[in-house]
Design a protein around this motif. Sequence first.
Motif, PDB file in Angstrom:
ATOM      1  N   SER A  64      48.182 -36.295 -61.164  1.00  0.00           N
ATOM      2  CA  SER A  64      46.664 -35.616 -61.168  1.00  0.00           C
ATOM      3  C   SER A  64      46.552 -35.704 -59.635  1.00  0.00           C
ATOM      4  O   SER A  64      48.182 -35.614 -59.059  1.00  0.00           O
ATOM      5  CB  SER A  64      45.460 -36.854 -61.637  1.00  0.00           C
ATOM      6  OG  SER A  64      44.260 -35.756 -61.412  1.00  0.00           O
ATOM      7  N   GLU A  65      45.601 -35.407 -59.088  1.00  0.00           N
ATOM      8  CA  GLU A  65      45.458 -35.579 -57.634  1.00  0.00           C
ATOM      9  C   GLU A  65      43.987 -36.248 -57.274  1.00  0.00           C
ATOM     10  O   GLU A  65      42.974 -36.190 -57.894  1.00  0.00           O
ATOM     11  CB  GLU A  65      44.711 -34.344 -56.816  1.00  0.00           C
ATOM     12  CG  GLU A  65      45.929 -33.400 -56.918  1.00  0.00           C
ATOM     13  CD  GLU A  65      46.174 -31.611 -56.937  1.00  0.00           C
ATOM     14  OE1 GLU A  65      44.609 -31.686 -56.240  1.00  0.00           O
ATOM     15  OE2 GLU A  65      47.264 -31.232 -57.188  1.00  0.00           O
ATOM     16  N   ILE A  66      44.280 -36.696 -55.840  1.00  0.00           N
ATOM     17  CA  ILE A  66      43.363 -36.976 -54.717  1.00  0.00           C
ATOM     18  C   ILE A  66      43.320 -37.327 -53.965  1.00  0.00           C
ATOM     19  O   ILE A  66      44.247 -37.141 -52.744  1.00  0.00           O
ATOM     20  CB  ILE A  66      43.805 -39.349 -55.258  1.00  0.00           C
ATOM     21  CG1 ILE A  66      42.116 -40.016 -54.829  1.00  0.00           C
ATOM     22  CG2 ILE A  66      44.474 -39.782 -54.032  1.00  0.00           C
ATOM     23  CD1 ILE A  66      42.326 -41.749 -55.293  1.00  0.00           C
ATOM     24  N   SER A  67      41.407 -37.243 -53.383  1.00  0.00           N
ATOM     25  CA  SER A  67      41.751 -36.659 -52.062  1.00  0.00           C
ATOM     26  C   SER A  67      41.615 -37.694 -51.247  1.00  0.00           C
ATOM     27  O   SER A  67      41.670 -38.810 -51.187  1.00  0.00           O
ATOM     28  CB  SER A  67      39.692 -35.706 -51.936  1.00  0.00           C
ATOM     29  OG  SER A  67      39.204 -37.015 -52.322  1.00  0.00           O
ATOM     30  N   HIS A  68      41.738 -37.011 -50.041  1.00  0.00           N
ATOM     31  CA  HIS A  68      41.407 -37.740 -48.944  1.00  0.00           C
ATOM     32  C   HIS A  68      40.237 -38.882 -48.798  1.00  0.00           C
ATOM     33  O   HIS A  68      40.924 -40.380 -48.160  1.00  0.00           O
ATOM     34  CB  HIS A  68      41.359 -37.133 -47.315  1.00  0.00           C
ATOM     35  CG  HIS A  68      41.917 -37.818 -46.407  1.00  0.00           C
ATOM     36  ND1 HIS A  68      42.431 -38.264 -45.874  1.00  0.00           N
ATOM     37  CD2 HIS A  68      40.859 -37.956 -45.240  1.00  0.00           C
ATOM     38  CE1 HIS A  68      42.011 -39.260 -44.576  1.00  0.00           C
ATOM     39  NE2 HIS A  68      40.895 -39.198 -44.450  1.00  0.00           N
ATOM     40  N   ASP A  69      39.342 -38.574 -48.905  1.00  0.00           N
ATOM     41  CA  ASP A  69      38.817 -39.544 -48.959  1.00  0.00           C
ATOM     42  C   ASP A  69      38.060 -40.062 -50.249  1.00  0.00           C
ATOM     43  O   ASP A  69      37.972 -41.493 -49.739  1.00  0.00           O
ATOM     44  CB  ASP A  69      36.884 -38.408 -48.696  1.00  0.00           C
ATOM     45  CG  ASP A  69      36.897 -38.030 -47.291  1.00  0.00           C
ATOM     46  OD1 ASP A  69      36.995 -38.061 -46.612  1.00  0.00           O
ATOM     47  OD2 ASP A  69      35.299 -36.504 -47.442  1.00  0.00           O
ATOM     48  N   ARG A  96      51.069 -38.114 -57.317  1.00  0.00           N
ATOM     49  CA  ARG A  96      52.488 -38.922 -56.698  1.00  0.00           C
ATOM     50  C   ARG A  96      53.164 -38.426 -55.875  1.00  0.00           C
ATOM     51  O   ARG A  96      53.447 -38.315 -55.376  1.00  0.00           O
ATOM     52  CB  ARG A  96      52.665 -37.418 -58.223  1.00  0.00           C
ATOM     53  CG  ARG A  96      53.047 -38.026 -59.806  1.00  0.00           C
ATOM     54  CD  ARG A  96      54.284 -36.703 -60.358  1.00  0.00           C
ATOM     55  NE  ARG A  96      54.613 -37.829 -61.512  1.00  0.00           N
ATOM     56  CZ  ARG A  96      55.481 -36.977 -62.685  1.00  0.00           C
ATOM     57  NH1 ARG A  96      55.296 -36.137 -62.308  1.00  0.00           N
ATOM     58  NH2 ARG A  96      54.942 -37.720 -63.974  1.00  0.00           N
ATOM     59  N   ASN A  97      51.969 -36.967 -55.545  1.00  0.00           N
ATOM     60  CA  ASN A  97      52.285 -36.259 -53.663  1.00  0.00           C
ATOM     61  C   ASN A  97      51.103 -37.669 -53.277  1.00  0.00           C
ATOM     62  O   ASN A  97      51.576 -36.627 -51.666  1.00  0.00           O
ATOM     63  CB  ASN A  97      51.854 -35.004 -53.715  1.00  0.00           C
ATOM     64  CG  ASN A  97      52.237 -34.104 -55.149  1.00  0.00           C
ATOM     65  OD1 ASN A  97      53.373 -34.903 -55.168  1.00  0.00           O
ATOM     66  ND2 ASN A  97      51.700 -33.403 -55.354  1.00  0.00           N
TER      67      ASN A  97
END
Length: 235
Positions: A64-69, A96-97
Amino acid sequence: MSERRALVVRGGWEGHAPVEATELFLPFLRDNGYEVRVEESPEVYADAEVLGATDLIVQSVTMSEISHDQLKGLRAAIAAGTGMAGWHGGIADSYRNNSDYLQLIGGQFATHPSKEPSLCCGAQEDNYLKYTVEITDLGRKHPVTEGLEDFELDTEQYWVLHDDLIDVLATTTHPVQPYHPWHRPITSPAVWTRLWGEGRIMVATPGHSVDILEDANVRTIMERGMLWATRTVSA
């Protein structure tokens, strides 16, 4: 005493059954006095008010992905005392990124070695190996793993890249096999804790499927780990 608050964050790759896996622990949390909130994505991490009132985050979000905030909120909350616990890819193979998330957790899934190639058929079971989880000397004294003996599992054996800021409570060793390219046994952490600011983090790499989480040893580690990681400083 005010009720403790647990935030369960789940989602990502469905192969790790994030809903079924987290549902397994909800009765335990409620029975131990937690008010439980469940979210289906990490969006809640950007809500400073919610995280500031959260004593424990249980995360099961593979890849999955997570935003900066969202990540900024998560890191700030843990540094201020919110605890975090999780298992397998739901915590050690999330986002992961994002290098700042990897630094926060202290260990990252690299691979899970497979069976001998002629035995592989293209299914998840290709990566199920019999292996031993070995309790370290530190682990024999730590409240998460104290009293547990070494135990065996037949499931994915995580190869983990990690730093030395983690406190390793249990390890597992990948043997040398003629069909693998490494030349000596490799030992990876299987259970670890990490102190981050005022917060505590607990990670266990077993937990690929619900039946592994139901294993008496794994379940004990996770239940104790959630209690241990819970906030120890006033919000």
